[in-house]
Write an enzyme that holds these catalytic residues in place. Structure first.
Site, PDB file in Angstrom:
ATOM      1  N   CYS A 123      85.872  37.159  57.159  1.00  0.00           N
ATOM      2  CA  CYS A 123      84.771  36.188  57.112  1.00  0.00           C
ATOM      3  C   CYS A 123      83.678  36.590  58.102  1.00  0.00           C
ATOM      4  O   CYS A 123      82.486  36.599  57.768  1.00  0.00           O
ATOM      5  CB  CYS A 123      85.327  34.799  57.422  1.00  0.00           C
ATOM      6  SG  CYS A 123      84.139  33.474  57.181  1.00  0.00           S
ATOM      7  N   CYS A 124      84.070  36.955  59.325  1.00  0.00           N
ATOM      8  CA  CYS A 124      83.078  37.396  60.323  1.00  0.00           C
ATOM      9  C   CYS A 124      82.420  38.698  59.895  1.00  0.00           C
ATOM     10  O   CYS A 124      81.225  38.906  60.130  1.00  0.00           O
ATOM     11  CB  CYS A 124      83.745  37.598  61.679  1.00  0.00           C
ATOM     12  SG  CYS A 124      84.042  36.092  62.613  1.00  0.00           S
ATOM     13  N   CYS A 205      80.627  29.231  64.995  1.00  0.00           N
ATOM     14  CA  CYS A 205      80.633  28.508  63.727  1.00  0.00           C
ATOM     15  C   CYS A 205      81.501  27.246  63.844  1.00  0.00           C
ATOM     16  O   CYS A 205      82.534  27.248  64.533  1.00  0.00           O
ATOM     17  CB  CYS A 205      81.190  29.393  62.628  1.00  0.00           C
ATOM     18  SG  CYS A 205      80.137  30.797  62.224  1.00  0.00           S
ATOM     19  N   CYS A 208      85.390  27.211  63.372  1.00  0.00           N
ATOM     20  CA  CYS A 208      86.159  28.079  64.276  1.00  0.00           C
ATOM     21  C   CYS A 208      85.909  27.754  65.738  1.00  0.00           C
ATOM     22  O   CYS A 208      86.175  28.576  66.619  1.00  0.00           O
ATOM     23  CB  CYS A 208      85.806  29.546  64.013  1.00  0.00           C
ATOM     24  SG  CYS A 208      86.074  30.041  62.304  1.00  0.00           S
ATOM     25  N   CYS A 231      84.099  37.851  67.463  1.00  0.00           N
ATOM     26  CA  CYS A 231      83.727  37.816  66.041  1.00  0.00           C
ATOM     27  C   CYS A 231      83.621  39.218  65.456  1.00  0.00           C
ATOM     28  O   CYS A 231      83.743  39.403  64.248  1.00  0.00           O
ATOM     29  CB  CYS A 231      82.402  37.075  65.861  1.00  0.00           C
ATOM     30  SG  CYS A 231      80.975  37.907  66.585  1.00  0.00           S
TER      31      CYS A 231
END
Ligand code: SF4
Length: 241
Positions: A123-124, A205, A208, A231
């Site tokens: 995702c990062c 984010c 998280c 990240c």
């Protein structure tokens, strides 16, 4: 290639000498040095945490054309976006907003919007690392707000660091503490992030990030409950010195 330098630029820095020279320099003096040496091929990244905000405020007075780069992952707290808009309006930051290369609909269909829960590294990578990687092409110096006291993964942050591809990272706040940054904001009438007073010492984010508890590291609320501590934007390039 990330950080690839135009043919006309000056030879590599003598890092040891530069770091000796800048070891006790004020962040503003580090920024002035960086602008003299690298402008226009330098940027500041800012996620609208207090360190980035302090640097953006300093930089705007020293070299207002240097891009202040915000990576909009699509998962930020609404409070962060409102804080960003307020500060850009008040102080005239030269904001450049980056977005994931993969459109949101495609990301949702391919990975699901809950990818952060299943594979936060991926995702990062998609939402933060890739957009920045693309933007760094041609950039020679990247100013950022990392501090040595942010936690164990940042204890060896240098004022000036060399990376693969000829890129330098400039860390003017390397020796500052969160308290130093807080006082800088106070002295200059800069508001704090609205979530700061609710215990969010480090803010990324929304899915998280949680507030930190008494006695925890400043970044303990990031990806809490997992082994992930970064990240990836500060780890995808190999540090040379
Ligand atoms: S911090 Fe979380 S939501 Fe943001 S890009 Fe990384 S995994 Fe995704």
């Amino acid at each position: 290639m990330v950080g690839s330098a135009p043919a006309s630029v000056a030879p590599p820095l003598d890092l040891e000498a530069v770091n000796r020279q800048l070891a006790a320099a004020a962040p503003e003096d580090v920024l002035k040095w960086a602008c003299t040496r690298f402008e226009p091929d330098l940027i500041l990244t800012c996620s609208f945490q207090h360190d980035g905000v302090a640097l953006a405020h300093m930089l705007t007075q020293i070299a207002p054309k240097v891009p202040i780069v915000f990576i909009n992952t699509g998962f930020h707290f609404p409070e962060t976006l409102a804080y960003r808009d307020d500060l850009v309006h008040r102080f005239g930051f030269n904001l450049v907003e980056l977005h994931p290369v993969m459109p949101r609909e495609e990301f949702a269909a391919k990975h699901g919007l809950d990818l952060y829960a299943r594979d936060p590294d991926l995702c990062c990578q998609i939402n933060k690392v890739e957009p920045l990687k693309r933007y760094l092409v041609g950039v020679r110096a990247w100013i950022n707000g990392r501090r040595r006291d942010q936690g164990i993964t940042r204890q060896d942050v240098g004022v000036v660091e060399a990376y693969e591809g000829g890129l330098y990272k400039i860390n003017p706040l390397a020796s500052w503490t969160s308290r130093d940054t807080f006082y800088y904001l106070q002295r200059h009438g800069i508001p704090t992030h609205p979530l700061f007073e609710r215990g969010y010492a480090s803010i990324g984010c929304a899915p998280c990030t949680r507030p930190v508890l008494a006695g925890e590291d400043e970044r303990a609320g990031r990806w809490a409950g997992s082994d992930k501590t970064e990240c990836g934007i500060h780890t995808f390039l190999e540090r040379k010195a």
